[in-house]
Write a protein that holds these residues in place. Structure first.
Motif, PDB file in Angstrom:
ATOM      1  N   ASP A   1      -4.171   1.309  -9.784  1.00 48.20           N
ATOM      2  CA  ASP A   1      -3.760   0.622  -8.486  1.00 48.20           C
ATOM      3  C   ASP A   1      -5.155   0.139  -8.013  1.00 48.20           C
ATOM      4  OD1 ASP A   1      -2.491  -0.651  -6.369  1.00 48.20           O
ATOM      5  OD2 ASP A   1      -1.797   1.214  -5.547  1.00 48.20           O
TER       6      ASP A   1
ATOM      7  N   ASN B   1      -5.893  -0.507  -4.275  1.00 53.37           N
ATOM      8  CA  ASN B   1      -5.638   0.510  -3.388  1.00 53.37           C
ATOM      9  C   ASN B   1      -6.447   1.651  -3.729  1.00 53.37           C
ATOM     10  OD1 ASN B   1      -3.859  -0.582  -1.536  1.00 53.37           O
ATOM     11  ND2 ASN B   1      -2.259  -0.449  -3.167  1.00 53.37           N
TER      12      ASN B   1
ATOM     13  N   GLN C   1       0.748  -1.153  -0.092  1.00 48.38           N
ATOM     14  CA  GLN C   1      -0.029   0.037   0.166  1.00 48.38           C
ATOM     15  C   GLN C   1       0.844   1.277   0.015  1.00 48.38           C
ATOM     16  OE1 GLN C   1      -2.269  -0.980   3.482  1.00 48.38           O
ATOM     17  NE2 GLN C   1      -4.085  -1.497   2.377  1.00 48.38           N
TER      18      GLN C   1
ATOM     19  N   ARG D   1      -6.692   3.735  -6.132  1.00 47.09           N
ATOM     20  CA  ARG D   1      -5.938   4.882  -6.665  1.00 47.09           C
ATOM     21  C   ARG D   1      -5.207   4.823  -8.062  1.00 47.09           C
ATOM     22  NH1 ARG D   1      -0.978   4.124  -2.030  1.00 47.09           N
ATOM     23  NH2 ARG D   1      -0.074   2.273  -3.104  1.00 47.09           N
TER      24      ARG D   1
END
Length: 321
Positions: free
Chosen positions: A215, A218, A192, A220
């Protein structure tokens, strides 16, 4: 209600559903919706929904995962059908290739798709753990050479400046190869922290050669320079440091003005951000109507700023410009 009545009612609904589906797949999208033309999206224009591609009656799209415009044609990984479908700019199916299997020219889960300057087609097969190269006629040429067997689960791919950028969803990395198959760089690893990923799904490169990776785990998008050095996070919050607006981000693409578009899969939207990170617009929204999306995944923006998105549950490609 008697069982006989229930069965008759269910049979009628099946017939009606089949008729409606047939009507949709028989649409001549080139005549009922405005086709993509050279001046489709003048600079500064606000993108609007224009048309959808469903596939042919004989072979409707089934869970399309990624899309690329290569030359003058639009190539789609028709994932549940284990094939690639090819469309002209009016939305008519002109070619399909591939079938289920693990031999040359076959697929188990075709995912990412991209093309080189010679209009060769690169298809990432997530389950077969390989990348196949086809010519523009859909004829298998060879596997993309990866002598180190670095890629375990190839996902999203794009070719820029004679380099292949490909995410590895299992290894949580982005790999960069030259087109001879030599590995030039790898970014990431599970985690992360900045520069690490959980299930990266797609990649894009801008005019400054900055690299954008969704991502997904995560929630993002991470941005790197051309050497693979972390630059920033995009997640819809100020400086990327707050809570993310994305829910399972998938496709990412960049238009001619540098606007970054990100597919938020589980919120059924495409979010767009300008160079300063300000939200520019939102496309989609959950639904089945024109311009709405249902679990969108892949994203591609062509040199005329036409936006193509794979609308997986609605089993179509939606086009905005």
């Amino acid at each position: 209600m008697k069982k006989t009545t229930v069965y008759i009612w269910m049979s009628a609904m099946v017939v009606l559903s089949t008729a409606l589906f047939s009507a949709i797949t028989f649409l001549d999208l080139g005549s009922t919706l405005k086709p993509i033309v050279a001046a489709a999206n003048p600079v500064g224009g606000e993108p609007e929904f224009r048309q959808s591609f469903y596939g042919s009656f004989e072979s409707p799209l089934n869970k399309p995962m990624d899309v690329s415009k290569i030359g003058e044609f639009i190539y789609v990984t028709d994932t549940k059908n284990n094939q690639v479908q090819v469309f002209n700019q009016a939305g008519n199916n002109v070619l399909k290739f591939g079938k289920a299997g693990s031999e040359k020219g076959q697929f188990q889960f075709p995912y990412g798709i991209t093309g080189d300057k010679d209009e060769n087609i690169y298809v990432a097969d997530l389950y077969n753990a390989n990348i196949s190269i086809f010519n523009s006629k859909g004829e298998f040429i060879k596997y993309f050479p990866d002598p180190e067997k670095a890629i375990k689960a190839p996902g999203g791919m794009r070719i820029y400046d004679e380099k292949l950028y490909v995410t590895d969803i299992k290894e949580n990395k982005l790999f960069v190869f030259n087109l001879a198959g030599k590995k030039l760089m790898e970014i990431g690893g599970p985690g992360q922290d900045e520069g690490r990923f959980i299930a990266p799904n797609a990649v894009a490169v801008d005019k400054d050669k900055q690299i954008y990776v969704t991502d997904s785990g995560n929630n993002r998008v991470q941005v790197f320079d051309k050497e693979g050095k972390f630059i920033k996070v995009i997640n819809g919050s100020k400086d990327g440091k707050g809570n993310s607006i994305f829910v399972n981000p998938r496709g990412v693409a960049i238009d001619s003005k540098g606007t970054v578009y990100v597919v938020s899969n589980l919120s059924h939207n495409i979010y767009a951000y300008d160079k300063e990170g300000n939200e520019a617009r939102v496309l989609g929204g959950m639904g089945t109507d024109n311009g709405q999306l249902y679990l969108p995944n892949g994203l591609f923006i062509d040199d005329r700023d036409a936006i193509y998105v794979t609308d997986t549950i609605n089993q179509r490609i939606s086009v905005f410009y």
